[in-house]
Write a protein that holds these residues in place. Structure first.
Motif, PDB file in Angstrom:
ATOM      1  N   ASP A 236       0.831  -1.207   0.000  1.00  0.00           N
ATOM      2  CA  ASP A 236       0.000   0.000   0.000  1.00  0.00           C
ATOM      3  C   ASP A 236       0.864   1.255   0.000  1.00  0.00           C
ATOM      4  O   ASP A 236       0.532   2.245  -0.654  1.00  0.00           O
ATOM      5  CB  ASP A 236      -0.937   0.020   1.215  1.00  0.00           C
ATOM      6  N   ASP A 237       1.974   1.223   0.747  1.00  0.00           N
ATOM      7  CA  ASP A 237       2.879   2.374   0.750  1.00  0.00           C
ATOM      8  C   ASP A 237       3.480   2.605  -0.637  1.00  0.00           C
ATOM      9  O   ASP A 237       3.627   3.747  -1.074  1.00  0.00           O
ATOM     10  CB  ASP A 237       4.000   2.178   1.777  1.00  0.00           C
ATOM     11  N   ASP A 238       3.825   1.512  -1.325  1.00  0.00           N
ATOM     12  CA  ASP A 238       4.346   1.635  -2.689  1.00  0.00           C
ATOM     13  C   ASP A 238       3.308   2.290  -3.598  1.00  0.00           C
ATOM     14  O   ASP A 238       3.646   3.147  -4.419  1.00  0.00           O
ATOM     15  CB  ASP A 238       4.715   0.258  -3.272  1.00  0.00           C
ATOM     16  N   ILE A 239       2.044   1.888  -3.451  1.00  0.00           N
ATOM     17  CA  ILE A 239       0.978   2.456  -4.285  1.00  0.00           C
ATOM     18  C   ILE A 239       0.859   3.954  -4.044  1.00  0.00           C
ATOM     19  O   ILE A 239       0.734   4.739  -4.986  1.00  0.00           O
ATOM     20  CB  ILE A 239      -0.373   1.754  -4.020  1.00  0.00           C
ATOM     21  N   LEU A 240       0.909   4.378  -2.786  1.00  0.00           N
ATOM     22  CA  LEU A 240       0.836   5.814  -2.496  1.00  0.00           C
ATOM     23  C   LEU A 240       1.966   6.567  -3.183  1.00  0.00           C
ATOM     24  O   LEU A 240       1.760   7.625  -3.778  1.00  0.00           O
ATOM     25  CB  LEU A 240       0.905   6.054  -0.983  1.00  0.00           C
ATOM     26  N   GLU A 241       3.181   6.023  -3.112  1.00  0.00           N
ATOM     27  CA  GLU A 241       4.330   6.671  -3.750  1.00  0.00           C
ATOM     28  C   GLU A 241       4.193   6.657  -5.269  1.00  0.00           C
ATOM     29  O   GLU A 241       4.474   7.650  -5.936  1.00  0.00           O
ATOM     30  CB  GLU A 241       5.622   5.997  -3.311  1.00  0.00           C
TER      31      GLU A 241
ATOM     32  N   SER B  77       2.617  13.400 -10.746  1.00  0.00           N
ATOM     33  CA  SER B  77       3.600  14.472 -10.921  1.00  0.00           C
ATOM     34  C   SER B  77       4.297  14.429 -12.269  1.00  0.00           C
ATOM     35  O   SER B  77       4.985  15.380 -12.628  1.00  0.00           O
ATOM     36  CB  SER B  77       4.667  14.386  -9.821  1.00  0.00           C
ATOM     37  N   THR B  78       4.174  13.340 -12.982  1.00  0.00           N
ATOM     38  CA  THR B  78       4.861  13.217 -14.265  1.00  0.00           C
ATOM     39  C   THR B  78       3.866  13.412 -15.409  1.00  0.00           C
ATOM     40  O   THR B  78       2.672  13.168 -15.243  1.00  0.00           O
ATOM     41  CB  THR B  78       5.534  11.832 -14.399  1.00  0.00           C
ATOM     42  N   PRO B  79       4.356  13.860 -16.552  1.00  0.00           N
ATOM     43  CA  PRO B  79       3.455  14.069 -17.691  1.00  0.00           C
ATOM     44  C   PRO B  79       2.800  12.761 -18.137  1.00  0.00           C
ATOM     45  O   PRO B  79       3.414  11.705 -18.091  1.00  0.00           O
ATOM     46  CB  PRO B  79       4.379  14.600 -18.793  1.00  0.00           C
ATOM     47  N   GLY B  80       1.568  12.859 -18.531  1.00  0.00           N
ATOM     48  CA  GLY B  80       0.853  11.703 -19.045  1.00  0.00           C
ATOM     49  C   GLY B  80      -0.266  11.273 -18.126  1.00  0.00           C
ATOM     50  O   GLY B  80      -0.348  11.703 -16.985  1.00  0.00           O
ATOM     51  N   PRO B  81      -1.122  10.394 -18.634  1.00  0.00           N
ATOM     52  CA  PRO B  81      -2.257   9.908 -17.843  1.00  0.00           C
ATOM     53  C   PRO B  81      -1.784   9.097 -16.637  1.00  0.00           C
ATOM     54  O   PRO B  81      -0.842   8.312 -16.732  1.00  0.00           O
ATOM     55  CB  PRO B  81      -3.028   9.017 -18.817  1.00  0.00           C
TER      56      PRO B  81
ATOM     57  N   ILE C 144      -1.626   5.185 -17.028  1.00  0.00           N
ATOM     58  CA  ILE C 144      -0.495   4.707 -17.816  1.00  0.00           C
ATOM     59  C   ILE C 144       0.793   4.837 -17.016  1.00  0.00           C
ATOM     60  O   ILE C 144       1.599   3.908 -16.963  1.00  0.00           O
ATOM     61  CB  ILE C 144      -0.409   5.471 -19.152  1.00  0.00           C
ATOM     62  N   ASN C 145       0.971   5.976 -16.368  1.00  0.00           N
ATOM     63  CA  ASN C 145       2.174   6.165 -15.549  1.00  0.00           C
ATOM     64  C   ASN C 145       2.230   5.146 -14.417  1.00  0.00           C
ATOM     65  O   ASN C 145       3.288   4.583 -14.125  1.00  0.00           O
ATOM     66  CB  ASN C 145       2.220   7.583 -14.982  1.00  0.00           C
ATOM     67  N   SER C 146       1.097   4.905 -13.762  1.00  0.00           N
ATOM     68  CA  SER C 146       1.053   3.936 -12.669  1.00  0.00           C
ATOM     69  C   SER C 146       1.395   2.538 -13.171  1.00  0.00           C
ATOM     70  O   SER C 146       2.171   1.817 -12.537  1.00  0.00           O
ATOM     71  CB  SER C 146      -0.326   3.921 -12.016  1.00  0.00           C
ATOM     72  N   ALA C 147       0.806   2.155 -14.292  1.00  0.00           N
ATOM     73  CA  ALA C 147       1.095   0.837 -14.863  1.00  0.00           C
ATOM     74  C   ALA C 147       2.584   0.712 -15.197  1.00  0.00           C
ATOM     75  O   ALA C 147       3.207  -0.314 -14.926  1.00  0.00           O
ATOM     76  CB  ALA C 147       0.249   0.603 -16.112  1.00  0.00           C
ATOM     77  N   THR C 148       3.136   1.765 -15.766  1.00  0.00           N
ATOM     78  CA  THR C 148       4.550   1.751 -16.131  1.00  0.00           C
ATOM     79  C   THR C 148       5.428   1.604 -14.897  1.00  0.00           C
ATOM     80  O   THR C 148       6.342   0.764 -14.868  1.00  0.00           O
ATOM     81  CB  THR C 148       4.919   3.040 -16.896  1.00  0.00           C
ATOM     82  N   PHE C 149       5.158   2.388 -13.858  1.00  0.00           N
ATOM     83  CA  PHE C 149       5.972   2.326 -12.639  1.00  0.00           C
ATOM     84  C   PHE C 149       5.829   0.983 -11.934  1.00  0.00           C
ATOM     85  O   PHE C 149       6.809   0.397 -11.486  1.00  0.00           O
ATOM     86  CB  PHE C 149       5.610   3.460 -11.684  1.00  0.00           C
ATOM     87  N   ILE C 150       4.593   0.493 -11.820  1.00  0.00           N
ATOM     88  CA  ILE C 150       4.376  -0.800 -11.155  1.00  0.00           C
ATOM     89  C   ILE C 150       5.032  -1.919 -11.951  1.00  0.00           C
ATOM     90  O   ILE C 150       5.706  -2.785 -11.388  1.00  0.00           O
ATOM     91  CB  ILE C 150       2.867  -1.063 -10.952  1.00  0.00           C
ATOM     92  N   GLY C 151       4.842  -1.893 -13.260  1.00  0.00           N
ATOM     93  CA  GLY C 151       5.468  -2.910 -14.105  1.00  0.00           C
ATOM     94  C   GLY C 151       6.976  -2.921 -13.965  1.00  0.00           C
ATOM     95  O   GLY C 151       7.601  -3.987 -13.867  1.00  0.00           O
ATOM     96  N   PHE C 152       7.585  -1.728 -13.919  1.00  0.00           N
ATOM     97  CA  PHE C 152       9.041  -1.650 -13.777  1.00  0.00           C
ATOM     98  C   PHE C 152       9.479  -2.168 -12.413  1.00  0.00           C
ATOM     99  O   PHE C 152      10.466  -2.891 -12.297  1.00  0.00           O
ATOM    100  CB  PHE C 152       9.537  -0.215 -13.984  1.00  0.00           C
ATOM    101  N   LYS C 153       8.749  -1.817 -11.378  1.00  0.00           N
ATOM    102  CA  LYS C 153       9.095  -2.247 -10.016  1.00  0.00           C
ATOM    103  C   LYS C 153       9.010  -3.772  -9.899  1.00  0.00           C
ATOM    104  O   LYS C 153       9.827  -4.394  -9.240  1.00  0.00           O
ATOM    105  CB  LYS C 153       8.167  -1.578  -9.005  1.00  0.00           C
TER     106      LYS C 153
ATOM    107  N   VAL D 272      -2.200   7.790   4.212  1.00  0.00           N
ATOM    108  CA  VAL D 272      -1.175   8.821   4.272  1.00  0.00           C
ATOM    109  C   VAL D 272      -0.967   9.274   5.719  1.00  0.00           C
ATOM    110  O   VAL D 272      -1.893   9.262   6.531  1.00  0.00           O
ATOM    111  CB  VAL D 272      -1.538  10.011   3.347  1.00  0.00           C
ATOM    112  N   LYS D 273       0.278   9.653   6.037  1.00  0.00           N
ATOM    113  CA  LYS D 273       0.575  10.172   7.362  1.00  0.00           C
ATOM    114  C   LYS D 273      -0.108  11.524   7.513  1.00  0.00           C
ATOM    115  O   LYS D 273      -0.022  12.378   6.641  1.00  0.00           O
ATOM    116  CB  LYS D 273       2.082  10.321   7.546  1.00  0.00           C
ATOM    117  N   LYS D 274      -0.764  11.709   8.650  1.00  0.00           N
ATOM    118  CA  LYS D 274      -1.523  12.942   8.864  1.00  0.00           C
ATOM    119  C   LYS D 274      -0.810  13.823   9.885  1.00  0.00           C
ATOM    120  O   LYS D 274      -0.404  13.353  10.939  1.00  0.00           O
ATOM    121  CB  LYS D 274      -2.931  12.613   9.341  1.00  0.00           C
ATOM    122  N   ASN D 275      -0.648  15.089   9.526  1.00  0.00           N
ATOM    123  CA  ASN D 275      -0.127  16.097  10.437  1.00  0.00           C
ATOM    124  C   ASN D 275      -0.626  17.459   9.953  1.00  0.00           C
ATOM    125  O   ASN D 275      -1.257  17.565   8.899  1.00  0.00           O
ATOM    126  CB  ASN D 275       1.405  16.042  10.540  1.00  0.00           C
TER     127      ASN D 275
END
Length: 189
Positions: free
Chosen positions: A45-50, A57-61, A64-73, A137-140
């Motif tokens: 779950d922490d990985d998903i938040l990151e 924060s990166t250009p693109g949908p 797609i970005n999430s799939a790309t990052f998860i796939g790479f990880k 997420v950590k709350k403060n």
């Protein structure tokens, strides 16, 4: 051979997510979380938040970005390739198949009502992903200030989201350095 099998599993998982989600990336977040964290246990779950924070924060949908990052990880380059292909392919094929047909039927009341219902469902998925991320997420005080200020800047003052995201990143970096400065001051004394 094991990596190829894992890359194909990534493709199948993200193809299913892409096939059964209306409303774009934000509506996909709960499905991505359920599939890759709860079912497959590829990431936490922490990985998903990151990953979601980086994907926003990166250009693109975001999907797609999430799939790309998860796939790479999970599986390196080929994992990112197949996960991205999996999430994009259903939309491409569906849009290709119905683009001409939709023009013919878009004025029919049942079609209009169906899309109104889909919009309401998508809104519910977005609210659910917001709630899930909020719980994790950590709350403060700092997080609440950044969240509220970001909302006001984007919703009411119409500030570009990219500027707000960069500003939030800079504020987070500055905030993280403040305790380090206090700690360094205590060590020197």
């Amino acid at each position: 051979m094991k990596k190829f099998s894992l890359a194909l599993q990534l493709f199948a998982a993200f193809f299913k997510i892409g096939l059964f989600t209306f409303g774009g990336g934000y509506a996909m977040i709960p499905l991505i979380q359920r599939e890759v964290v709860e079912k497959k246990k590829w990431v936490t779950d922490d990985d998903i938040l990151e990953i979601i924070a980086i994907a926003e924060s990166t250009p693109g949908p975001i999907a797609i970005n999430s799939a790309t990052f998860i796939g790479f990880k999970v599986c390196g380059f080929w994992g990112s390739f197949f996960a991205t292909l999996g999430v994009v392919l259903p939309s491409f094929l569906i849009i290709l198949a119905i683009s001409n047909v939709l023009k013919e039927f878009s004025d029919l009341k049942p079609i209009k009502y169906a899309f109104n219902g889909i919009r309401a469902g998508v809104l519910a998925l977005i609210v659910k992903s917001l709630y899930t991320m909020y719980k994790k997420v950590k709350k403060n005080v700092f997080a609440y200030i950044v969240m509220g200020l970001s909302f006001v800047l984007t919703a009411f003052l119409d500030i570009n989201v990219l500027i707000v995201i960069i500003g939030c990143g800079v504020a987070g970096i500055i905030y993280s350095l403040i305790p380090l400065r206090r700690l360094e001051g205590k060590i020197e004394k």
